[in-house]
Design a protein around this motif. Structure first.
Motif, mmCIF file in Angstrom:
data_model
loop_
_atom_site.group_PDB
_atom_site.id
_atom_site.type_symbol
_atom_site.label_atom_id
_atom_site.label_comp_id
_atom_site.label_asym_id
_atom_site.label_seq_id
_atom_site.Cartn_x
_atom_site.Cartn_y
_atom_site.Cartn_z
ATOM 1 N N LEU A 76 0.798 -1.228 0.000
ATOM 2 C CA LEU A 76 0.000 0.000 0.000
ATOM 3 C C LEU A 76 0.833 1.281 0.000
ATOM 4 N N ALA A 77 2.146 1.152 -0.080
ATOM 5 C CA ALA A 77 3.024 2.327 -0.060
ATOM 6 C C ALA A 77 2.643 3.386 -1.100
ATOM 7 N N PRO A 78 2.215 3.016 -2.327
ATOM 8 C CA PRO A 78 1.838 4.048 -3.302
ATOM 9 C C PRO A 78 0.707 4.965 -2.834
ATOM 10 N N MET A 79 -0.077 4.518 -1.866
ATOM 11 C CA MET A 79 -1.182 5.353 -1.382
ATOM 12 C C MET A 79 -0.681 6.567 -0.611
ATOM 13 N N HIS A 80 0.542 6.534 -0.165
ATOM 14 C CA HIS A 80 1.114 7.679 0.549
ATOM 15 C C HIS A 80 1.501 8.804 -0.407
ATOM 16 N N GLU A 81 1.690 8.472 -1.683
ATOM 17 C CA GLU A 81 2.202 9.440 -2.654
ATOM 18 C C GLU A 81 1.167 9.926 -3.662
ATOM 19 N N CYS A 82 0.097 9.171 -3.848
ATOM 20 C CA CYS A 82 -0.853 9.516 -4.908
ATOM 21 C C CYS A 82 -1.708 10.724 -4.524
ATOM 22 N N ARG A 83 -2.393 11.265 -5.520
ATOM 23 C CA ARG A 83 -3.343 12.352 -5.258
ATOM 24 C C ARG A 83 -4.490 11.814 -4.409
ATOM 25 N N ILE A 84 -5.082 12.665 -3.584
ATOM 26 C CA ILE A 84 -6.225 12.266 -2.746
ATOM 27 C C ILE A 84 -7.343 11.704 -3.618
ATOM 28 N N ASP A 85 -7.568 12.323 -4.775
ATOM 29 C CA ASP A 85 -8.641 11.874 -5.665
ATOM 30 C C ASP A 85 -8.357 10.522 -6.302
ATOM 31 N N VAL A 90 -5.829 3.673 -6.565
ATOM 32 C CA VAL A 90 -4.504 3.156 -6.225
ATOM 33 C C VAL A 90 -4.617 2.023 -5.197
ATOM 34 N N GLY A 91 -5.469 2.209 -4.190
ATOM 35 C CA GLY A 91 -5.653 1.170 -3.180
ATOM 36 C C GLY A 91 -6.265 -0.088 -3.755
ATOM 37 N N LEU A 92 -7.276 0.070 -4.591
ATOM 38 C CA LEU A 92 -7.924 -1.092 -5.197
ATOM 39 C C LEU A 92 -6.958 -1.843 -6.106
ATOM 40 N N ARG A 93 -6.185 -1.114 -6.902
ATOM 41 C CA ARG A 93 -5.186 -1.779 -7.758
ATOM 42 C C ARG A 93 -4.161 -2.547 -6.919
ATOM 43 N N ALA A 94 -3.766 -1.971 -5.791
ATOM 44 C CA ALA A 94 -2.801 -2.644 -4.924
ATOM 45 C C ALA A 94 -3.373 -3.942 -4.368
ATOM 46 N N VAL A 95 -4.610 -3.882 -3.891
ATOM 47 C CA VAL A 95 -5.248 -5.074 -3.324
ATOM 48 C C VAL A 95 -5.462 -6.137 -4.398
ATOM 49 N N LEU A 96 -6.005 -5.734 -5.535
ATOM 50 C CA LEU A 96 -6.218 -6.694 -6.629
ATOM 51 C C LEU A 96 -4.889 -7.266 -7.121
ATOM 52 N N GLY A 97 -3.848 -6.443 -7.081
ATOM 53 C CA GLY A 97 -2.527 -6.918 -7.485
ATOM 54 C C GLY A 97 -2.030 -8.036 -6.588
ATOM 55 N N GLY A 129 -5.979 -1.481 11.453
ATOM 56 C CA GLY A 129 -4.692 -1.001 11.958
ATOM 57 C C GLY A 129 -3.597 -0.924 10.932
ATOM 58 N N VAL A 130 -3.722 -1.689 9.848
ATOM 59 C CA VAL A 130 -2.643 -1.744 8.868
ATOM 60 C C VAL A 130 -3.120 -1.311 7.487
ATOM 61 N N ILE A 131 -4.119 -2.004 6.949
ATOM 62 C CA ILE A 131 -4.517 -1.764 5.558
ATOM 63 C C ILE A 131 -5.167 -0.388 5.370
ATOM 64 N N LEU A 132 -5.984 0.037 6.323
ATOM 65 C CA LEU A 132 -6.640 1.345 6.195
ATOM 66 C C LEU A 132 -5.769 2.495 6.708
ATOM 67 N N ALA A 133 -4.635 2.169 7.310
ATOM 68 C CA ALA A 133 -3.781 3.205 7.904
ATOM 69 C C ALA A 133 -3.355 4.294 6.925
ATOM 70 N N PRO A 134 -2.909 3.948 5.711
ATOM 71 C CA PRO A 134 -2.496 5.040 4.812
ATOM 72 C C PRO A 134 -3.638 5.966 4.429
ATOM 73 N N ILE A 135 -4.844 5.409 4.317
ATOM 74 C CA ILE A 135 -5.992 6.261 3.988
ATOM 75 C C ILE A 135 -6.315 7.145 5.182
ATOM 76 N N ARG A 136 -6.317 6.568 6.382
ATOM 77 C CA ARG A 136 -6.604 7.337 7.594
ATOM 78 C C ARG A 136 -5.611 8.496 7.728
ATOM 79 N N GLU A 137 -4.338 8.238 7.465
ATOM 80 C CA GLU A 137 -3.315 9.288 7.564
ATOM 81 C C GLU A 137 -3.556 10.401 6.547
ATOM 82 N N ARG A 138 -3.947 10.019 5.345
ATOM 83 C CA ARG A 138 -4.143 11.016 4.292
ATOM 84 C C ARG A 138 -5.421 11.822 4.497
ATOM 85 N N LEU A 139 -6.449 11.213 5.066
ATOM 86 C CA LEU A 139 -7.759 11.870 5.202
ATOM 87 C C LEU A 139 -8.091 12.205 6.651
#
Length: 195
Positions: A76-85, A90-97, A129-139
């Motif tokens: 999920l590291a790319p979620m820290h760098e992508c645009r909010i929109d 990005v998250g869905l692509r990471a999970v499906l990947g 605690g882990v998977i949603l953490a990058p979203i929580r940090e960004r939002l």
């Protein structure tokens, strides 16, 4: 044979396993948020620095303790760098990947095992605690953030169940680009739109 000095053990052959055993017990009893590295170290009878040495941090220890075959933090590291929109896409692509990677069958098997054996608290803690953490940090300043994250998670979990467990043909037969095109806008609405 040299006598061991009193106090906490340093790294010995079984130390890593003993840390994981203590961590599994504490994470199961107290959850991710309420478990501390000091508690794990105390239960394992080791210096807390050994946990950092072997696992990096609490998230690393948690991922190792539930034997998840892929490191969600790295995925999920790319979620820290992508645009909010673009968070949902990005998250869905990471999970499906992950699901379509060589680790995918092991991830699905671990999910199935956790649900079947009643380890739903561990899966919930992995998710929150882990998977949603990058979203929580960004939002972090978004209104109704926990509801938004829960709705986002419900859609991801639903996709996992329908695609990987129930293997609904229409979902299984749809390629990742098309799934992202169809599902990501709704996920993004949950994160940043009107709910």
């Amino acid at each position: 044979m040299t006598a061991r000095r009193p106090g906490r053990r340093t790294g010995e052959p079984n130390t890593k396993d003993e840390i994981l055993t203590a961590a599994r017990k504490l994470f199961s009893e107290s959850g991710f948020e309420r478990t501390t590295l000091r508690q794990v170290a105390q239960d394992a009878g080791v210096d807390v620095a050994l946990i950092s040495h072997y696992f990096g941090n609490k998230r690393g220890l948690f991922v190792a303790s539930i034997e998840f075959p892929s490191d969600p933090v790295a995925v999920l590291a790319p979620m820290h760098e992508c645009r909010i929109d673009d968070l949902a896409e990005v998250g869905l692509r990471a999970v499906l990947g992950v699901w379509t990677s060589p680790a995918g069958p092991a991830v699905v098997a671990r999910f199935r095992q956790a649900v079947a054996s009643g380890e739903t608290d561990l899966i919930r803690d992995l998710l929150t605690g882990v998977i949603l953490a990058p979203i929580r940090e960004r939002l972090h300043d978004q209104t109704d953030l926990e509801l938004r994250l829960s709705l986002y998670a419900s859609q991801i979990a639903g996709l996992l169940v329908t695609r990987e467990l129930l293997t609904l043909p229409a979902v299984v037969g749809t390629d990742i680009d098309r799934l992202v095109e169809v599902v990501a806008p709704n996920l993004q609405r949950y994160l940043t739109g009107k709910i």
